[in-house]
Design an enzyme around this catalytic site. Structure first.
Site, PDB file in Angstrom:
ATOM      1  CG  ASP A  97     -46.007 -34.971 -16.010  1.00 33.24           C
ATOM      2  OD1 ASP A  97     -46.911 -34.629 -16.797  1.00 33.24           O
ATOM      3  OD2 ASP A  97     -44.798 -34.996 -16.322  1.00 33.24           O
ATOM      4  CG  HIS A 235     -47.637 -32.811 -21.879  1.00 31.19           C
ATOM      5  ND1 HIS A 235     -47.267 -33.697 -20.901  1.00 31.19           N
ATOM      6  CD2 HIS A 235     -48.879 -32.391 -21.555  1.00 31.19           C
ATOM      7  CE1 HIS A 235     -48.264 -33.825 -20.034  1.00 31.19           C
ATOM      8  NE2 HIS A 235     -49.259 -33.042 -20.404  1.00 31.19           N
TER       9      HIS A 235
HETATM   10  O1  G3H Z   1     -43.100 -36.315 -19.557  1.00 27.53           O
HETATM   11  C1  G3H Z   1     -42.292 -36.875 -18.859  1.00 27.53           C
HETATM   12  C2  G3H Z   1     -41.615 -36.097 -17.810  1.00 27.53           C
HETATM   13  O2  G3H Z   1     -40.487 -35.452 -18.326  1.00 27.53           O
HETATM   14  C3  G3H Z   1     -41.316 -36.987 -16.652  1.00 27.53           C
HETATM   15  O3  G3H Z   1     -40.294 -37.861 -16.966  1.00 27.53           O
HETATM   16  O4  G3H Z   1     -41.178 -40.097 -16.357  1.00 27.53           O
HETATM   17  O5  G3H Z   1     -38.719 -39.657 -16.557  1.00 27.53           O
HETATM   18  O6  G3H Z   1     -40.029 -38.723 -14.634  1.00 27.53           O
HETATM   19  P1  G3H Z   1     -40.048 -39.172 -16.075  1.00 27.53           P
HETATM   20  P1  13P Z   2     -39.937 -31.665 -21.777  1.00 31.62           P
HETATM   21  O1  13P Z   2     -39.285 -32.985 -21.978  1.00 31.62           O
HETATM   22  O2  13P Z   2     -39.953 -30.872 -23.037  1.00 31.62           O
HETATM   23  O3  13P Z   2     -39.372 -30.895 -20.643  1.00 31.62           O
HETATM   24  O4  13P Z   2     -41.489 -31.954 -21.424  1.00 31.62           O
HETATM   25  C1  13P Z   2     -41.866 -32.257 -20.098  1.00 31.62           C
HETATM   26  C2  13P Z   2     -43.249 -32.734 -20.003  1.00 31.62           C
HETATM   27  O5  13P Z   2     -44.050 -32.629 -20.916  1.00 31.62           O
HETATM   28  C3  13P Z   2     -43.667 -33.336 -18.734  1.00 31.62           C
HETATM   29  O6  13P Z   2     -44.948 -33.851 -18.792  1.00 31.62           O
HETATM   30 ZN    ZN Z   3     -45.472 -34.671 -20.697  1.00 31.82          ZN
END
Ligand code: G3H
Ligand code: 13P
Ligand code: ZN
Length: 335
Positions: A97, A235
């Site tokens: 991701d 997303h």
């Molecule tokens: O889009 C971001 C996801 O929620 C992942 O978040 O970078 O804090 O693991 P993180």
């Molecule tokens: P949310 O913060 O809405 O859960 O989105 C998660 C996301 O897009 C991870 O790539």
């Molecule tokens: Zn995202």
């Protein structure tokens, strides 16, 4: 292995057999359901998601961010996911991701991820194409799919729509004609779009909405350009359920004005063609609500199983609801 906690002396072998993201997409497009792409950082989250999807017979994508790799160590995450795969029968794909560099994407491709996201959406259009193209060229040699992003996830609270911005030719939101050009020029396999969506628990001020008309136009433009039933990615798809906000606030938390995407909008997005729907915040909130409740009601409790167990159950209940009632992927594991 230099990332995260501890340095492993192990050379990372590829993941044990996963289901290819590409195959999951093909079936989801055909079946008109969306794949839940759930972010994971630890054992309880993985168990909760897998158990819910196993019971609901829902195919799924587990996704790992750079931050998750730094928090847990990629080897731990890999072994936990392998454990999950070995105790379940449902199709599971593993996705990076928001990969922010070619090097991180390459590392995950080499480790056997079935798809990676290269997120160069902050760059100018041509630079975004160039970076994405480089990842695509490497990934495709190893049968790995690539998601990229066009537009910027600023959310509707900064609803600048068509106002300028470097990342897209014409603004924060994804422009249908640009999406066509981007997909053609970069060769990416799926596209994350910006239609008023944003990450986190504070997505909207006032009226909550996604620009679903724009989503329809993007899908149609790709179809008209002979790019087929092209998979789009949503997303920031957490709905920030009121019962979780209330539960967190009731037990000592402070999340005033938290607001997510209405589930009705996600359902429309699914029907229009968002084939992958990213959810992280809702999982975090379910876990937090579960832990806070135990801490508030049983201040003497200090066995982590006594608060992580209920928290895991809260995540499981949430995921069951998503795959059954919102994404409609339940029952499609063995199509
Ligand atoms: O889009 C971001 C996801 O929620 C992942 O978040 O970078 O804090 O693991 P993180
Ligand atoms: P949310 O913060 O809405 O859960 O989105 C998660 C996301 O897009 C991870 O790539
Ligand atoms: Zn995202």
């Amino acid at each position: 292995m230099q990332e995260g906690r501890g340095k492993s002396r192990l050379v990372m072998n590829k993941f044990m057999p996963l289901t290819h993201t590409k195959d999951l997409f093909a079936k989801a497009l055909k079946g008109k359901y969306a794949l839940g792409a759930f972010n994971v950082n630890n054992m309880e989250l993985i168990q909760a998601i897998i158990e819910a999807c196993e019971e609901e017979k829902a195919p799924l994508i587990l996704q790992i961010s750079k931050g998750a790799r730094q928090y847990a160590n990629p080897v731990y995450l890999k072994k936990l996911i392998e454990a999950a795969v070995s105790v379940s029968n449902i199709p599971i794909a593993v996705h990076l991701d928001h990969g922010d560099t070619f090097e991180l994407c390459k590392q995950c491709i080499d480790e056997g991820f079935t798809s990676v996201m290269i997120d160069a959406s902050h760059e100018a259009f041509d630079k975004n194409v160039e970076i994405t193209r480089k990842v695509v060229e490497y990934a495709h040699k190893f049968n790995c799919s690539v998601e990229s992003e066009l537009g910027h996830l600023v959310g509707a609270q900064f609803d600048e729509g068509e106002e300028g911005g470097a990342h897209s030719m014409s603004g924060h939101y994804t422009v249908p004609e640009e999406a066509v050009k981007f997909v053609r020029d970069s060769g990416c396999d799926s596209l994350a779009i910006a239609i008023g969506n944003s990450h986190g628990a504070y997505k909207f001020k006032g009226e909550q909405h996604l620009d679903l008309e724009r989503l329809k136009l993007i899908k149609q433009a790709l179809l008209d350009a002979n790019l087929g039933d092209y998979p789009l990615v949503l997303h920031g798809a957490s709905s920030v359920p009121k019962y979780l906000v209330d539960e967190i606030n009731r037990y000592g938390g402070k999340m005033p004005d938290a607001q997510g995407v209405p589930e009705a909008d996600i359902e429309v997005a699914r029907r229009v063609g968002c084939t992958k729907v990213n959810i992280d915040t809702d999982l975090r909130m379910a876990m937090t609500a579960g832990i806070r409740k135990v801490f508030a009601e049983k201040p003497g409790e200090f066995d982590p199983r006594k608060f992580l167990g209920p928290a895991r159950q809260m995540v499981k209940d949430l995921v069951r609801h998503k795959v059954k009632n919102v994404l409609c992927s339940a029952g499609h594991a063995f199509d």
